[in-house]
Design an enzyme around this catalytic site. Sequence first.
Site, PDB file in Angstrom:
ATOM      1  CG  ASP A 202      -1.859   1.148   1.306  1.00 21.38           C
ATOM      2  OD1 ASP A 202      -2.892   1.062   0.623  1.00 21.38           O
ATOM      3  OD2 ASP A 202      -1.588   2.127   2.028  1.00 21.38           O
ATOM      4  CD  GLU A 267      -2.146   2.191  -3.701  1.00 19.47           C
ATOM      5  OE1 GLU A 267      -3.275   2.642  -3.881  1.00 19.47           O
ATOM      6  OE2 GLU A 267      -1.442   2.536  -2.723  1.00 19.47           O
TER       7      GLU A 267
HETATM    8  C1  NOJ Z   1      -4.290   3.168  -0.843  1.00 17.40           C
HETATM    9  C2  NOJ Z   1      -5.495   2.328  -0.540  1.00 17.40           C
HETATM   10  O1  NOJ Z   1      -5.835   1.578  -1.674  1.00 17.40           O
HETATM   11  C3  NOJ Z   1      -6.580   3.262  -0.091  1.00 17.40           C
HETATM   12  O2  NOJ Z   1      -7.822   2.620   0.011  1.00 17.40           O
HETATM   13  C4  NOJ Z   1      -6.146   3.843   1.227  1.00 17.40           C
HETATM   14  O3  NOJ Z   1      -7.097   4.803   1.655  1.00 17.40           O
HETATM   15  C5  NOJ Z   1      -4.775   4.508   1.137  1.00 17.40           C
HETATM   16  N1  NOJ Z   1      -3.821   3.754   0.356  1.00 17.40           N
HETATM   17  C6  NOJ Z   1      -4.203   4.692   2.502  1.00 17.40           C
HETATM   18  O4  NOJ Z   1      -3.794   3.472   3.039  1.00 17.40           O
END
Ligand code: NOJ
Length: 531
Positions: A202, A267
């Site tokens: 993430d 991500e």
């Molecule tokens: C990316 C995640 O996919 C999202 O849902 C989240 O709010 C943020 N990162 C913070 O962790």
Amino acid sequence: MPVTHEWWQRGVIYQIYPRSFLDTNGDGIGDLAGITRRLDYLAWLGVDAIWISPFYPSPMRDFGYDVTDHAAVDPRFGTLEDFDALLAEAHARGLRVILDYIPNHTADLHPWFVESRSSRENPRRDWYIWRDASADGGPPNNWISAFGGSAWEWDEATGQYYLHTFLREQPDLNWRNPDVERAMLEVVRFWMARGVDGLRLDAVQNTLKDDHFRDNPPNPDYREGVDDPFDRLERVFSGDRPEVHAVIARMRGVLREFSGERVLIGEIYNRVERLMAYYGEEGGGCHFPYNFQLIRLPWEARAIDAAVRRYEALLPPGGWPNWVLGNHDRHRVASRVGPAQARVAAMLLLTLRGTPTLYYGDEIGMADVPIPAERVQDPWEKNLPGKGLGRDPERTPMQWSAEPNAGFTAGDPWLPLADDYRRTNVQGQRGEPDSMLSLHRRLLKLRRAEPALAVGSYAPVDAQGDVLAYVREAEGTRFLVALNLGHDAATLAFDGAGEVALGTHADREGTPVESAIELRGDEGMVIRLRG
Ligand code: NOJ
Ligand code: CA
């Protein structure tokens, strides 16, 4: 299929948002036992791996992306035993399991942060990012939070600001502190030792910030009132720093302590050129950084054709491509491009070169669900209402059947169901040869059977009008994919002949084609070429 590639290259990933998949105890919230109960469905569908969004203990300010214990299960989702059962049952069906790993921040109620904010002298003070106010008493720099407002929160008790790239309830960890790194790598080890097959990292580009905390420069392309306020600045100092790659390499190193081919997926929302650095040097980075272009590009043949070629050209040697059409942060593809084009989009996702990630519900054509103001859950929508940024519409419960609440829960669902769930659901689409679900299943089956589609080469064909086309090839087998991204009939001229192996409309299959392909509006075809 001869095994020339790793599972994460050959396979298709299916993303599960656990709150919304299946509720087994009537509290209106999906749970791990619900996922286990639907593994047969996923195996039947034909995906290879599931990525489960966070299920760790959490105050749920950001629905699980605010974690108080990275190595446990929130009771709302079940227990660690439920997780072990899920993993064992998934593996028994040949399904891999990828977890969400959240390195950048914790919840403010995490015991580490509770200690850190308790006093400036606390040994965990430096586990988070604390700075003095600037000379005028304001925040230390101009960085903004992804969910609106300054990224800095003033702490009255200790007289300093702490950094939060996301909500103020999600303070950023300080990865420059070796104890933080050690503790967070231990979390990776914990899940790897339990047997998980990979991690989705993430917001990984944010984990390291500029060591001088310099101001981010303004983004010259920013359109006031149109763009997401987060894009007002170019985030060149608050993230995507060169130091992050060494950290990812060490995460990768932890994976190597374990047997089997486990995967790290980053991500990273960034420009395509910037993504490439995340493959790491000599395979020491992510296995792949998520490629979100299909979510962001205009739905036009030429634009997509150009973007696919460019991405392919930019990939570093050995860098494996991947494609994403939707996730829990972006509006659903069926709403972005419309239900008819969503079928064409599915064919694109599942025939491009590289690992596809399919978002739960997209396989039955679920669309965004309008959320009445009093039922809004997402903090982003609450902070910046009415801008279309809220993520609840794409997070509504999975539509399993025409039963009450689509068979998702016997209680009150945490988010409303789509009005049309009696028509759009798994049970109803299962037996219909021309349904969206059957289309996905046919595509997944063909992809699995044909190395050309799963791992073969990609060669572009110039887009003609609204028709996007490319050729996939392996071991002498060639497929031409022709996708009409428009609503009107169109023709693709090409050299050669073949027959339709798969169509978005099942009536085309087996039809011979030669030199020109006549496509109806919103139609796509995979053509097996002769010779
Ligand atoms: C990316 C995640 O996919 C999202 O849902 C989240 O709010 C943020 N990162 C913070 O962790
Ligand atoms: Ca439940």
